[in-house]
Design an enzyme around this catalytic site. Sequence first.
Site, mmCIF file in Angstrom:
data_model
loop_
_atom_site.group_PDB
_atom_site.id
_atom_site.type_symbol
_atom_site.label_atom_id
_atom_site.label_comp_id
_atom_site.label_asym_id
_atom_site.label_seq_id
_atom_site.Cartn_x
_atom_site.Cartn_y
_atom_site.Cartn_z
ATOM 1 N N THR A 176 0.836 -1.187 0.000
ATOM 2 C CA THR A 176 0.000 0.000 0.000
ATOM 3 C C THR A 176 0.875 1.242 0.000
ATOM 4 O OG1 THR A 176 -0.099 0.002 2.411
ATOM 5 C CG2 THR A 176 -1.843 -1.189 1.248
ATOM 6 N N GLU A 321 -5.673 -4.351 -1.708
ATOM 7 C CA GLU A 321 -6.122 -5.591 -1.069
ATOM 8 C C GLU A 321 -7.083 -6.390 -1.940
ATOM 9 O OE1 GLU A 321 -5.133 -2.672 2.240
ATOM 10 O OE2 GLU A 321 -6.043 -2.589 0.253
ATOM 11 N N LYS A 430 -15.975 16.522 10.906
ATOM 12 C CA LYS A 430 -17.041 16.546 11.912
ATOM 13 C C LYS A 430 -17.075 17.923 12.549
ATOM 14 C CE LYS A 430 -19.354 13.535 15.174
ATOM 15 N NZ LYS A 430 -19.303 12.246 15.903
ATOM 16 N N TRP A 435 -21.532 15.554 10.287
ATOM 17 C CA TRP A 435 -20.550 15.129 9.296
ATOM 18 C C TRP A 435 -20.649 15.967 8.025
ATOM 19 C CZ3 TRP A 435 -16.788 12.361 11.055
ATOM 20 C CH2 TRP A 435 -17.000 11.422 12.074
#
Length: 535
Positions: A176, A321, A430, A435
């Site tokens: 990654t 992944e 937030k 949100w």
Amino acid sequence: MELNIRLLLERGARYFPDNEIVTRLPDGGLHRYTYRVLNERAHRLASRLASIGVRPGDRVATLAWNTYRHFELYFALPCAGMVLHTVNLRLADEHIAYILNHSEDSAVFVDPDLLPTLERIAGQIRTVRTFVVLAGQVPATTLRNVVAYEDLIAAGDPGFAFNELPERTPAGMCYTSATTGLPKGVVYSHRDIYLHTITECLGDVLDVRERDTLLPVVPMFHANAWGLPFAAACMGAKVVLPGERPHAPAILDLMQDERVTFAAAAVSIGIDMMTELKRQRRDLSSLRGIMLGGSATPAAVMEYYLREFNVPIITAWGSTEMTPLATCVHIRRADLDKPPTEHIPTRIRQGIPCPGAELKVLDEEGGEVPWDDQSIGEIYVRTPWSATEYYHDARSRDGFVDGFWKSGDMSAVSADGVLRLVDRAKDLIKSGGEWISSVDLENALIAHPKVREAAVVAAPDAKWLERPCAYVVPEPGAAPSQAELRAWLEPKFAKWWLPDHYLVVDAIPKTGVGKINKRALREQVEQDIRQSANA
């Protein structure tokens, strides 16, 4: 019968031996050869690996651009029983050294222009015994035990036989890109890559065919170039590789001159190409689609390509992944007769699971969110071709649950099951307990005619804890004001969603795979706001 990468190579070479693989060279010229030659050279190379101390089961790294030699390695190494480990050449030296040591690579195949990277970290690399320069001769270098790739090929045996390996034999490896912490390794078996390839070629996924001419701009060091090299070989499609340090003018010239039908690139590259096309138009009439990924594609980008060139943008969702595809956009039969512009609200989303993928979106209590396109949860996914752990890494315990990969991506789901990526969990803002999606704000800003690129991150706030801050890269010659940008957003969002700060910058930092580096922006946002206030 075992599912092997060998079968993918042999199908292209046996049934479509004269189809081309084209590579842009550093001097701007083109190298051309066919699947017949690819197959022969892959066998020659495989026969010589033992001579440089590489044995079946070894991890073998590549530090290379998208070229025909790298394409050969995609098949020669795994078909001979080694693990193809593609290393992200854009990572910091310390991360490249960590990756080579953690994977315990026995050899590195490297493009000549990237030798300085290895020279800088040579003293830190513990297991690499041989360096192979992807060229006809070895240039001056301080590295030891260096051989030229073409010398290996020349001495190789074109009749060398690939053994039929057990399908769960490791074949590939990627790490990654490490936006946080050290990179995490993912290993792919022959079975994983084979199943992903067949799925990717399906008509309702990427619909790869022998008649296609594919241009993978997405780097071959990033998640197997989204699987396109394997899909191309399987179907015998013509391949056009952009070579060393590709840039928008060169990519577009290849699209035009080689009559490319399908291309794949990061969203940032799609935006760069859009800017170049406004400067100099190209003939893109051969294209059936451009796949843009790495982040959400703004509607304004899709509208431009469709309006100006009748080219749809194809979206998907996945990860290292996932090998990497897990979902793909799908236009349902009931919508096929609608004008293409009416497909954009579907295309800007992340699609539905590919056949074989199982996906769920879970709230904070672990329950599936309703398909109301409003409730937000984290995406969990598993497939027959995806990883279930990281390579020798304790973080596997946090990353995988009951075979599902815990993505960290937050999404809503429409009534017909289509994902709408809201944000990365760590990128959601937030503010006062509510949100705010940075992705939605970014897409709206990019639609402004004076804005080329945008990123929105959370800035600390004494009252609300976090407030949005927008970074904006203007179009050439443009100078959008804060008042203009705020007025543009006001009709589209609730007042409390609107950024408190708009910072016009020359460039936005990117990760090694072309994604916006929001960690870097979050680390510098307070300082940038202060400097802007004092300017």
